[in-house]
Design a protein around this motif. Structure first.
Motif, PDB file in Angstrom:
ATOM      1  N   ALA A 136      19.290 -76.432  44.259  1.00  0.00           N
ATOM      2  CA  ALA A 136      19.701 -77.835  44.341  1.00  0.00           C
ATOM      3  C   ALA A 136      18.550 -78.692  43.831  1.00  0.00           C
ATOM      4  CB  ALA A 136      20.044 -78.207  45.780  1.00  0.00           C
ATOM      5  N   ALA A 137      18.803 -79.481  42.824  1.00  0.00           N
ATOM      6  CA  ALA A 137      17.741 -80.284  42.215  1.00  0.00           C
ATOM      7  C   ALA A 137      18.070 -81.758  42.343  1.00  0.00           C
ATOM      8  CB  ALA A 137      17.574 -79.910  40.751  1.00  0.00           C
ATOM      9  N   SER A 138      17.010 -82.565  42.413  1.00  0.00           N
ATOM     10  CA  SER A 138      17.151 -84.019  42.436  1.00  0.00           C
ATOM     11  C   SER A 138      16.567 -84.574  41.148  1.00  0.00           C
ATOM     12  CB  SER A 138      16.423 -84.586  43.653  1.00  0.00           C
ATOM     13  OG  SER A 138      15.035 -84.350  43.530  1.00  0.00           O
ATOM     14  N   LEU A 139      16.455 -85.901  41.073  1.00  0.00           N
ATOM     15  CA  LEU A 139      15.860 -86.504  39.886  1.00  0.00           C
ATOM     16  C   LEU A 139      14.411 -86.084  39.713  1.00  0.00           C
ATOM     17  CD1 LEU A 139      17.312 -90.136  40.051  1.00  0.00           C
ATOM     18  CD2 LEU A 139      17.981 -88.267  38.523  1.00  0.00           C
ATOM     19  N   GLY A 140      13.779 -85.740  40.808  1.00  0.00           N
ATOM     20  CA  GLY A 140      12.381 -85.324  40.731  1.00  0.00           C
ATOM     21  C   GLY A 140      12.219 -83.844  40.477  1.00  0.00           C
ATOM     22  N   GLY A 141      13.343 -83.121  40.284  1.00  0.00           N
ATOM     23  CA  GLY A 141      13.268 -81.691  40.050  1.00  0.00           C
ATOM     24  C   GLY A 141      13.403 -80.929  41.343  1.00  0.00           C
ATOM     25  N   VAL A 142      13.066 -79.664  41.302  1.00  0.00           N
ATOM     26  CA  VAL A 142      13.183 -78.786  42.456  1.00  0.00           C
ATOM     27  C   VAL A 142      11.841 -78.737  43.175  1.00  0.00           C
ATOM     28  CG1 VAL A 142      13.672 -76.449  43.251  1.00  0.00           C
ATOM     29  CG2 VAL A 142      14.940 -77.401  41.305  1.00  0.00           C
ATOM     30  N   SER A 143      11.866 -79.048  44.456  1.00  0.00           N
ATOM     31  CA  SER A 143      10.637 -79.011  45.251  1.00  0.00           C
ATOM     32  C   SER A 143      10.143 -77.572  45.368  1.00  0.00           C
ATOM     33  CB  SER A 143      10.900 -79.602  46.639  1.00  0.00           C
ATOM     34  OG  SER A 143       9.794 -79.352  47.491  1.00  0.00           O
ATOM     35  N   SER A 144       8.821 -77.456  45.490  1.00  0.00           N
ATOM     36  CA  SER A 144       8.232 -76.123  45.617  1.00  0.00           C
ATOM     37  C   SER A 144       8.595 -75.453  46.928  1.00  0.00           C
ATOM     38  CB  SER A 144       6.703 -76.216  45.488  1.00  0.00           C
ATOM     39  OG  SER A 144       6.171 -77.046  46.527  1.00  0.00           O
ATOM     40  N   ILE A 145       9.102 -76.218  47.874  1.00  0.00           N
ATOM     41  CA  ILE A 145       9.467 -75.618  49.165  1.00  0.00           C
ATOM     42  C   ILE A 145      10.984 -75.572  49.361  1.00  0.00           C
ATOM     43  CG2 ILE A 145       7.291 -76.333  50.245  1.00  0.00           C
ATOM     44  CD1 ILE A 145       8.879 -78.606  51.601  1.00  0.00           C
ATOM     45  N   THR A 146      11.753 -75.937  48.300  1.00  0.00           N
ATOM     46  CA  THR A 146      13.217 -75.910  48.410  1.00  0.00           C
ATOM     47  C   THR A 146      13.719 -74.469  48.326  1.00  0.00           C
ATOM     48  OG1 THR A 146      13.385 -78.088  47.383  1.00  0.00           O
ATOM     49  CG2 THR A 146      15.380 -76.707  47.387  1.00  0.00           C
ATOM     50  N   PRO A 147      14.463 -74.014  49.325  1.00  0.00           N
ATOM     51  CA  PRO A 147      15.019 -72.665  49.229  1.00  0.00           C
ATOM     52  C   PRO A 147      16.152 -72.646  48.212  1.00  0.00           C
ATOM     53  CG  PRO A 147      15.873 -73.749  51.164  1.00  0.00           C
ATOM     54  CD  PRO A 147      14.843 -74.689  50.583  1.00  0.00           C
ATOM     55  N   GLY A 148      16.444 -71.476  47.692  1.00  0.00           N
ATOM     56  CA  GLY A 148      17.548 -71.357  46.750  1.00  0.00           C
ATOM     57  C   GLY A 148      18.881 -71.615  47.420  1.00  0.00           C
ATOM     58  N   ALA A 149      19.868 -72.029  46.602  1.00  0.00           N
ATOM     59  CA  ALA A 149      21.211 -72.313  47.113  1.00  0.00           C
ATOM     60  C   ALA A 149      22.145 -71.139  46.892  1.00  0.00           C
ATOM     61  CB  ALA A 149      21.757 -73.565  46.452  1.00  0.00           C
ATOM     62  N   GLY A 150      21.616 -70.000  46.486  1.00  0.00           N
ATOM     63  CA  GLY A 150      22.453 -68.814  46.326  1.00  0.00           C
ATOM     64  C   GLY A 150      22.435 -68.273  44.909  1.00  0.00           C
ATOM     65  N   VAL A 151      23.540 -67.680  44.539  1.00  0.00           N
ATOM     66  CA  VAL A 151      23.639 -66.988  43.253  1.00  0.00           C
ATOM     67  C   VAL A 151      24.994 -67.301  42.628  1.00  0.00           C
ATOM     68  CG1 VAL A 151      24.605 -64.888  44.292  1.00  0.00           C
ATOM     69  CG2 VAL A 151      23.389 -64.730  42.118  1.00  0.00           C
ATOM     70  N   LYS A 152      25.056 -67.234  41.321  1.00  0.00           N
ATOM     71  CA  LYS A 152      26.335 -67.385  40.627  1.00  0.00           C
ATOM     72  C   LYS A 152      26.443 -66.303  39.551  1.00  0.00           C
ATOM     73  CE  LYS A 152      24.666 -70.649  37.115  1.00  0.00           C
ATOM     74  NZ  LYS A 152      24.859 -71.992  36.518  1.00  0.00           N
ATOM     75  N   VAL A 153      27.676 -66.004  39.192  1.00  0.00           N
ATOM     76  CA  VAL A 153      27.911 -65.039  38.110  1.00  0.00           C
ATOM     77  C   VAL A 153      27.775 -65.780  36.790  1.00  0.00           C
ATOM     78  CG1 VAL A 153      29.538 -63.429  37.082  1.00  0.00           C
ATOM     79  CG2 VAL A 153      29.465 -63.692  39.570  1.00  0.00           C
ATOM     80  N   ALA A 154      26.748 -65.433  36.027  1.00  0.00           N
ATOM     81  CA  ALA A 154      26.494 -66.103  34.748  1.00  0.00           C
ATOM     82  C   ALA A 154      27.380 -65.554  33.634  1.00  0.00           C
ATOM     83  CB  ALA A 154      25.030 -65.954  34.358  1.00  0.00           C
ATOM     84  N   ASN A 155      27.681 -64.260  33.723  1.00  0.00           N
ATOM     85  CA  ASN A 155      28.475 -63.651  32.637  1.00  0.00           C
ATOM     86  C   ASN A 155      28.895 -62.249  33.062  1.00  0.00           C
ATOM     87  OD1 ASN A 155      29.670 -63.346  30.112  1.00  0.00           O
ATOM     88  ND2 ASN A 155      27.801 -62.600  29.142  1.00  0.00           N
ATOM     89  N   VAL A 156      30.051 -61.827  32.581  1.00  0.00           N
ATOM     90  CA  VAL A 156      30.436 -60.409  32.659  1.00  0.00           C
ATOM     91  C   VAL A 156      30.383 -59.910  31.224  1.00  0.00           C
ATOM     92  CG1 VAL A 156      32.216 -58.749  33.235  1.00  0.00           C
ATOM     93  CG2 VAL A 156      31.853 -60.740  34.703  1.00  0.00           C
TER      94      VAL A 156
END
Length: 441
Positions: free
Chosen positions: A44-64
């Motif tokens: 999850a990113a804001s206008l200031g980018g991704v904080s160094s302490i922001t945990p990931g929001a999961g995973v997505k399937v980029a391609n099969v």
């Protein structure tokens, strides 16, 4: 938030399990290309980018993504089965009559349909490049593709225009006295004879008999040379005793006595006139009763004929005519050239298999039935021929197996299962925490 992250992990693991299961299910599908799930993490990113302490929001399937590496070739007993060893796809039309709707495949399980077209199991027609003539050396129209129709063919007859004879004329033969004029019905007026069957434009047979008459050495133009007159007569198989003379049109006699030709040998028994051993015959003076055109043998070739002290012998006899024939088989070479073979010994070029490749195979649209279609991501189709311009060779009587490695897929199945279970455990753990929080008063 942890629930959402874990759910994304479940979805990703489920996709991986489905893809792996599909690979396993198609392990024996001819021309199948395995796939793999490709993932990307989510932040999850804001206008200031991704904080160094922001945990990931999961995973997505980029391609099969499908893996277009080569499958093993399995040899079969069907010479209509085709496999490509290297780059390229077979080009298919939706049907023999709908040739603008194209798809592409590596599955070469082809067969003849009831109209004699070469098609796959779904009825899609294999496209080939149209031959310029019936001969390979005349090339193919590589800009024109067409379905190939085979089993309605008849081996067309071919009129004889060349006869090759390699003989030995016995040097010990007595010369024929000039008081005995040549008569094909009188064996005393010639030394030797031989016959071959030739064909007219309708494929009907005719018997061409060649007679050899040794001349008196005293009349030879040079010391140490020997001369033989050569006469040609034609007859019908049904009436072999009826002979019709076929005059010489060119040769050593220059047409001065067109009823015969002359062979001259040196003292070593080598043919020296005509030096190339060739002369021509005029048209068969009786029109064949079948309605065919007159037989005209442009070349009688005696090159290699000798005169030595051995009995008369025929060492070689060929002619290039053919009777009509029926289809006996189909051959396809490693360049994709399709030949129809006929019972008359002839063959006909039917076409050359049209191959296609793309700049980005992974961008092809998946159509099912082990076929792909062009898409915006694949790039434009690049047509070509087997063995040229980075295209692979064609192997007839073989099929390309699925490129699925079952051992690797089973390992991947275990990994995907563990990932699924681990993400499910994340949800269980988060649920326990939520229950603990809710129980605090």
């Amino acid at each position: 938030m942890p629930f959402t992250t874990a759910l994304s992990g479940l979805n990703a693991a489920s996709n991986n399990l489905a893809v792996t299961g599909n690979n396993i299910a198609n392990a024996n599908t001819v021309g199948f290309k395995k796939s793999r799930s490709e993932f990307a993490d989510v932040y999850a990113a804001s206008l200031g980018g991704v904080s160094s302490i922001t945990p990931g929001a999961g995973v997505k399937v980029a391609n099969v993504a499908q893996q277009f590496n080569q499958g093993n070739l399995q040899f079969t007993d069907n010479n209509l089965d085709l496999a490509i060893s290297g780059e390229g796809f077979f080009t298919l039309a939706k049907s023999p009559t709908e040739t603008n709707d194209l798809s592409y495949t590596r599955a070469g399980e082809f067969k003849l349909n009831k109209e004699g077209y070469l098609v796959n199991n779904q009825g899609k027609a294999l496209l080939v490049y149209r031959p310029n003539t019936t001969k390979v050396e005349d090339g193919f129209s590589t800009g024109v593709t067409t379905p190939v129709q085979i089993n309605t063919l008849t081996g067309l007859p071919s009129a004889t225009d060349t006869v090759n004879m390699q003989l030995n004329l016995d040097a010990q033969d007595d010369f024929t006295p000039s008081t005995l004029p040549f008569d094909p019905a009188d064996s005393n007026t010639y030394n030797s004879q031989t016959s071959t069957t030739v064909y007219d434009t309708l494929g009907s047979p005719h018997i061409l008999t060649t007679y050899f008459v040794k001349l008196d050495p005293a009349t030879a133009p040079a010391t140490g040379t020997s001369e033989w007159l050569v006469y040609h007569y034609m007859s019908e198989p049904a009436t072999p005793n009826t002979r019709t003379a076929v005059p010489v049109t060119s040769g050593p006699l220059g047409g001065t006595t067109p009823e015969s030709a002359k062979l001259t040998f040196d003292s070593g028994g080598k043919l020296i006139d005509p030096l190339d051993g060739k002369f021509g015959l005029s048209s068969y003076v009786i029109t064949p009763p079948t309605g065919a055109a007159d037989i005209e043998i442009d070349t009688m070739n005696f090159f290699g004929t000798t005169q030595v002290q051995q009995k008369f012998s025929v060492n070689g006899m060929t002619q290039n005519g053919l009777p009509a024939g029926r289809l006996t088989g189909i051959d396809i070479d490693d360049e994709g050239v399709i030949f129809a073979r006929f019972s008359n010994g002839g063959s006909q070029t039917m076409g050359k298999v049209a191959l296609t490749r793309f700049a980005n195979n992974n961008g092809l649209a998946k159509l099912g039935d082990t076929a792909w279609g062009q898409s915006a991501n694949s790039g434009e189709p690049i047509p070509g021929q087997a063995g040229a311009n980075n295209f692979g060779a064609i192997q007839a009587g073989a099929l390309e197996s699925s490129n699925v490695d079952l051992s690797a897929q089973l390992v991947n199945l275990i990994v995907a299962q563990q990932a699924y279970q681990a993400n499910a455990q994340t949800i269980t753990t988060e649920n326990s925490i939520m229950q603990t929080i809710l129980q605090i008063r």
